[in-house]
Write an enzyme that holds these catalytic residues in place. Structure first.
Site, PDB file in Angstrom:
ATOM      1  N   GLY A 254       0.693  -1.180   0.182  1.00 17.41           N
ATOM      2  CA  GLY A 254       0.094   0.031  -0.036  1.00 17.41           C
ATOM      3  C   GLY A 254       0.730   1.120  -0.045  1.00 17.41           C
ATOM      4  O   GLY A 254       0.569   2.196  -0.603  1.00 17.41           O
ATOM      5  N   ASP A 255       1.924   1.305   0.744  1.00 18.46           N
ATOM      6  CA  ASP A 255       2.899   2.472   0.864  1.00 18.46           C
ATOM      7  C   ASP A 255       3.535   2.547  -0.500  1.00 18.46           C
ATOM      8  O   ASP A 255       3.698   3.378  -1.129  1.00 18.46           O
ATOM      9  CB  ASP A 255       3.808   2.050   1.860  1.00 18.46           C
ATOM     10  CG  ASP A 255       3.283   2.159   3.480  1.00 18.46           C
ATOM     11  OD1 ASP A 255       2.446   2.536   3.641  1.00 18.46           O
ATOM     12  OD2 ASP A 255       3.872   1.014   4.041  1.00 18.46           O
TER      13      ASP A 255
END
Length: 314
Positions: A254-255
Site C-alpha cells: 500500500g505504501d
C-alpha cells in the site's frame, strides 16, 4: 521533489521463531531490525524509482539514532525533529511452524506542545520547496487526531499536492481538508462509510461518495484486485487490476502504491497514467522479499500486462 511525512517512525523488528505459544518462554531464531513506518516505506520506494524525496517527522532516543543511521547508509535525505521521548519499536513474531504472524505495535513517544510547534514551524517552511507531500500512518501520543487536517491545509495554502494515507479519526478529519488524493484500503473505506463494500459496484459508489467529502481523487486499494479510483476532476471512476503474480512479500505494498501516485503527481502525469503506474509499483513491491525493493524493469512489465477498466457512474 517529494516530502514524505512519517510522524510515528519505528524500528520494525522481525522475530523468527518455532512453535510460538503465548505464556511460554520462546527462543528467537533470528532478529531483523529495520527503520520502519509507512512514510519511510513510501520514501524507500520513491528512492528506488529515482524520484527526489526527503523524509521528516519525529525522532528520539537510541531508536531514533538507529533509524537515522540506516537512512544515512541508504543515502536517504531526512530532516527530523528530535524529541525527548524514545522512538517506538514494533515487533512482528513470525512462527515458521504455522506461518502465523503476530504484531505488537508500540504507541510511540509523547510529543510535547513545544515539540509539535517546532515541527509545524519547520513543516510550514519546508513544504514550499516540494511539489508533492505524502502523509502516512498514525501519530505519536500527545498529537490530536486533526493533525493531518492541519498539515493538508498548510500544504494546500502553499499550492502543493497532498496525498493522505491513514485510517480512523486521522482519515475522517483529514479528508475534510480536501487533500489531492486519499488512499484508504477496503476496510478503512468501509469503516469511514459505515457499511460493507461487497462488490465492484459498491466500491465504485464508495469511491465517488468519498470524493464528495472533499478530496480531488480517491483511490481505494484492493490488494491483488488493484485499485478503484474516483476523481472530481474527470467525473469518472477507474478500476485498474494488475496481472496475476506470485507475491513474495506483501508488507508495504500500500505504501508502494502511494509512492507510485506521488511520482505521477510530481511529474504531472495524467490521472490514468498515475493509476497504472501506482498499481504496477505496488505489484512490483510484492515481488521483492525486501520492503521497498522495487525493480524498475518489473514495473514496466506489469504496466504492459495490466487490465484497465473505465467505469462511468451516472
Amino acid at each position: 521533489m517529494i516530502l514524505a511525512v512519517n510522524l510515528n517512525a519505528s524500528i520494525d523488528k522481525a522475530y523468527t521463531v518455532e512453535n510460538f505459544k503465548p505464556g511460554t518462554v520462546t527462543r528467537v531464531k533470528e532478529v531483523i531490525p529495520t527503520a520502519g513506518g509507512k512514510g519511510l516505506n513510501v520514501a524507500r520506494v520513491l528512492n528506488a524509482l529515482n524520484q527526489t524525496v526527503s523524509v521528516t517527522g519525529f525522532i528520539g532516543g537510541f531508536s531514533g539514532a538507529f533509524i537515522e543511521q540506516q537512512l544515512k547508509e541508504q543515502k536517504m535525505p531526512f530532516e527530523f525533529i528530535h524529541v525527548k521521548g524514545e522512538t517506538r519499536s514494533c515487533i512482528n513474531i513470525i512462527d515458521l511452524s504455522s506461518n502465523i504472524h503476530t504484531e505488537l505495535l508500540e504507541p510511540g513517544p509523547y510529543i510535547s506542545e513545544e515539540e509539535l510547534d517546532e515541527f509545524l514551524e519547520f513543516y510550514t517552511s519546508s513544504v514550499k520547496q516540494y511539489d508533492v507531500i505524502t502523509l502516512s500512518g498514525s501519530a505519536p501520543r500527545g498529537i490530536d487526531t486533526d493533525i493531518y487536517a492541519k498539515l493538508i491545509s498548510i500544504a494546500k495554502n502553499a499550492n502543493k499536492k497532498v496525498i493522505l494515507d491513514t485510517s480512523g479519526e486521522y482519515l475522517a478529519k483529514g479528508i475534510q481538508s480536501s487533500p489531492t488524493l486519499v488512499k484508504p484500503n477496503k476496510s478503512e473505506a468501509e469503516l469511514l462509510l459505515g457499511r460493507k463494500l461487497n462488490n465492484t459496484g459498491d466500491l465504485a459508489s464508495a469511491a465517488k461518495e468519498l470524493v464528495d467529502m472533499g478530496p480531488e481523487i480517491v483511490a481505494i486499494s484492493l490488494g491483488a484486485e488493484g485499485v478503484m479510483v474516483a476523481s472530481s476532476l474527470t467525473k469518472e471512476t477507474y478500476w485498474a487490476v494488475p496481472p496475476k503474480i506470485r507475491p513474495v512479500n506483501t508488507v508495504g505494498c500500500g505504501d508502494a502504491m502511494v509512492a507510485g501516485f506521488a511520482a505521477g503527481l510530481s511529474n504531472n502525469w495524467s490521472l490514468t497514467e498515475c493509476i497504472k503506474y501506482a498499481v504496477a509499483v505496488s505489484a512490483a513491491a510484492a515481488l521483492s522479499p525486501v520492503t521497498g525493493g522495487i525493480v524498475l524493469k518489473e514495473v514496466n512489465n506489469i504496466i504492459g500486462n495490466m487490465d484497465f477498466h473505465n467505469l462511468y457512474l451516472l
